[in-house]
Write a protein that holds these residues in place. Structure first.
Motif, PDB file in Angstrom:
ATOM      1  N   SER A  85     -17.159   1.027  -1.483  1.00  0.00           N
ATOM      2  CA  SER A  85     -15.985   1.777  -1.934  1.00  0.00           C
ATOM      3  C   SER A  85     -16.038   2.001  -3.433  1.00  0.00           C
ATOM      4  O   SER A  85     -16.365   1.098  -4.183  1.00  0.00           O
ATOM      5  CB  SER A  85     -14.702   0.994  -1.590  1.00  0.00           C
ATOM      6  OG  SER A  85     -14.585   0.857  -0.201  1.00  0.00           O
ATOM      7  N   THR A  94     -14.793   2.283  -7.166  1.00  0.00           N
ATOM      8  CA  THR A  94     -13.776   1.558  -7.926  1.00  0.00           C
ATOM      9  C   THR A  94     -12.866   2.567  -8.607  1.00  0.00           C
ATOM     10  O   THR A  94     -13.334   3.489  -9.253  1.00  0.00           O
ATOM     11  CB  THR A  94     -14.444   0.657  -8.987  1.00  0.00           C
ATOM     12  OG1 THR A  94     -15.324  -0.220  -8.321  1.00  0.00           O
ATOM     13  CG2 THR A  94     -13.400  -0.125  -9.746  1.00  0.00           C
ATOM     14  N   THR A 121       0.818  -1.203   0.000  1.00  0.00           N
ATOM     15  CA  THR A 121       0.000   0.000   0.000  1.00  0.00           C
ATOM     16  C   THR A 121       0.855   1.258   0.000  1.00  0.00           C
ATOM     17  O   THR A 121       0.565   2.204  -0.709  1.00  0.00           O
ATOM     18  CB  THR A 121      -0.927   0.011   1.232  1.00  0.00           C
ATOM     19  OG1 THR A 121      -1.689  -1.191   1.231  1.00  0.00           O
ATOM     20  CG2 THR A 121      -1.847   1.191   1.205  1.00  0.00           C
ATOM     21  N   PHE A 123     -17.902  -2.636   3.350  1.00  0.00           N
ATOM     22  CA  PHE A 123     -16.849  -1.686   2.986  1.00  0.00           C
ATOM     23  C   PHE A 123     -16.465  -1.827   1.514  1.00  0.00           C
ATOM     24  O   PHE A 123     -16.396  -0.847   0.769  1.00  0.00           O
ATOM     25  CB  PHE A 123     -15.616  -1.892   3.863  1.00  0.00           C
ATOM     26  CG  PHE A 123     -14.440  -1.079   3.417  1.00  0.00           C
ATOM     27  CD1 PHE A 123     -14.408   0.286   3.616  1.00  0.00           C
ATOM     28  CD2 PHE A 123     -13.352  -1.683   2.798  1.00  0.00           C
ATOM     29  CE1 PHE A 123     -13.329   1.053   3.207  1.00  0.00           C
ATOM     30  CE2 PHE A 123     -12.263  -0.934   2.376  1.00  0.00           C
ATOM     31  CZ  PHE A 123     -12.247   0.433   2.585  1.00  0.00           C
ATOM     32  N   VAL A 124     -16.228  -3.044   1.085  1.00  0.00           N
ATOM     33  CA  VAL A 124     -15.781  -3.272  -0.299  1.00  0.00           C
ATOM     34  C   VAL A 124     -16.864  -2.876  -1.293  1.00  0.00           C
ATOM     35  O   VAL A 124     -16.575  -2.254  -2.311  1.00  0.00           O
ATOM     36  CB  VAL A 124     -15.354  -4.749  -0.489  1.00  0.00           C
ATOM     37  CG1 VAL A 124     -15.103  -5.058  -1.945  1.00  0.00           C
ATOM     38  CG2 VAL A 124     -14.103  -5.040   0.342  1.00  0.00           C
ATOM     39  N   SER A 125     -18.116  -3.197  -0.993  1.00  0.00           N
ATOM     40  CA  SER A 125     -19.187  -2.873  -1.936  1.00  0.00           C
ATOM     41  C   SER A 125     -19.497  -1.380  -1.972  1.00  0.00           C
ATOM     42  O   SER A 125     -19.946  -0.869  -2.989  1.00  0.00           O
ATOM     43  CB  SER A 125     -20.447  -3.665  -1.607  1.00  0.00           C
ATOM     44  OG  SER A 125     -20.967  -3.269  -0.357  1.00  0.00           O
ATOM     45  N   ARG A 171      -6.571  -1.285  -4.620  1.00  0.00           N
ATOM     46  CA  ARG A 171      -7.948  -0.828  -4.784  1.00  0.00           C
ATOM     47  C   ARG A 171      -8.724  -0.886  -3.476  1.00  0.00           C
ATOM     48  O   ARG A 171      -9.546  -0.046  -3.197  1.00  0.00           O
ATOM     49  CB  ARG A 171      -8.660  -1.662  -5.827  1.00  0.00           C
ATOM     50  CG  ARG A 171      -8.140  -1.414  -7.207  1.00  0.00           C
ATOM     51  CD  ARG A 171      -8.952  -2.181  -8.190  1.00  0.00           C
ATOM     52  NE  ARG A 171      -8.494  -1.840  -9.523  1.00  0.00           N
ATOM     53  CZ  ARG A 171      -9.189  -2.064 -10.592  1.00  0.00           C
ATOM     54  NH1 ARG A 171     -10.358  -2.645 -10.491  1.00  0.00           N
ATOM     55  NH2 ARG A 171      -8.708  -1.740 -11.765  1.00  0.00           N
ATOM     56  N   ARG A 172      -8.483  -1.903  -2.686  1.00  0.00           N
ATOM     57  CA  ARG A 172      -9.169  -2.073  -1.406  1.00  0.00           C
ATOM     58  C   ARG A 172      -8.161  -2.628  -0.406  1.00  0.00           C
ATOM     59  O   ARG A 172      -7.282  -3.402  -0.763  1.00  0.00           O
ATOM     60  CB  ARG A 172     -10.317  -3.078  -1.496  1.00  0.00           C
ATOM     61  CG  ARG A 172     -11.307  -2.848  -2.597  1.00  0.00           C
ATOM     62  CD  ARG A 172     -12.318  -1.788  -2.202  1.00  0.00           C
ATOM     63  NE  ARG A 172     -13.437  -1.746  -3.099  1.00  0.00           N
ATOM     64  CZ  ARG A 172     -13.435  -1.182  -4.292  1.00  0.00           C
ATOM     65  NH1 ARG A 172     -12.349  -0.631  -4.764  1.00  0.00           N
ATOM     66  NH2 ARG A 172     -14.512  -1.162  -5.052  1.00  0.00           N
ATOM     67  N   VAL A 198      -8.261  -4.088   3.753  1.00  0.00           N
ATOM     68  CA  VAL A 198      -8.939  -4.341   5.027  1.00  0.00           C
ATOM     69  C   VAL A 198      -7.864  -4.777   6.001  1.00  0.00           C
ATOM     70  O   VAL A 198      -7.301  -5.853   5.877  1.00  0.00           O
ATOM     71  CB  VAL A 198     -10.028  -5.423   4.893  1.00  0.00           C
ATOM     72  CG1 VAL A 198     -10.640  -5.719   6.248  1.00  0.00           C
ATOM     73  CG2 VAL A 198     -11.085  -4.993   3.889  1.00  0.00           C
TER      74      VAL A 198
END
Length: 91
Positions: free
Chosen positions: A87, A89, A2, A83-85, A10-11, A13
């Motif tokens: 965020s 893109t 990161t 969170f992922v859904s 992209r994501r 956690v």
């Protein structure tokens, strides 16, 4: 990854702690501990989000110990999916 290549991520956690703490991390941890000890969860959340300088970051707490993904798997999984859904893109 990161920090070295932010354009490739992209994501993210983060569910566990730090492998190694530098001076900045130790200072942030001290602020976090003081906020939590004072019962000031709002300040703690602000410090935690700002410390990472991560746009779109969120802070959530789930009951558990060191392995929250094993102790609260359904709640952890739901929080990650939320969170992922939610965020955006990046291209």
């Amino acid at each position: 990854m990161t920090f070295r290549h932010p354009g490739r991520v992209r994501r993210l956690v983060q569910t566990a702690g730090f492998a190694r703490a530098d001076n900045r991390t130790r200072a942030n941890l001290e602020l976090w501990q003081r906020s939590l000890a004072a019962g000031d969860r709002e300040s703690f959340a602000r410090i935690a989000l700002l410390a990472g300088f991560i746009p779109g970051a969120r802070y959530i707490e789930l009951p558990g110990g060191h392995m929250v993904m094993g102790e609260q798997p359904q709640r952890w999984h739901a929080a990650v999916l939320d969170f992922v859904s939610a965020s955006p893109t990046r291209c």
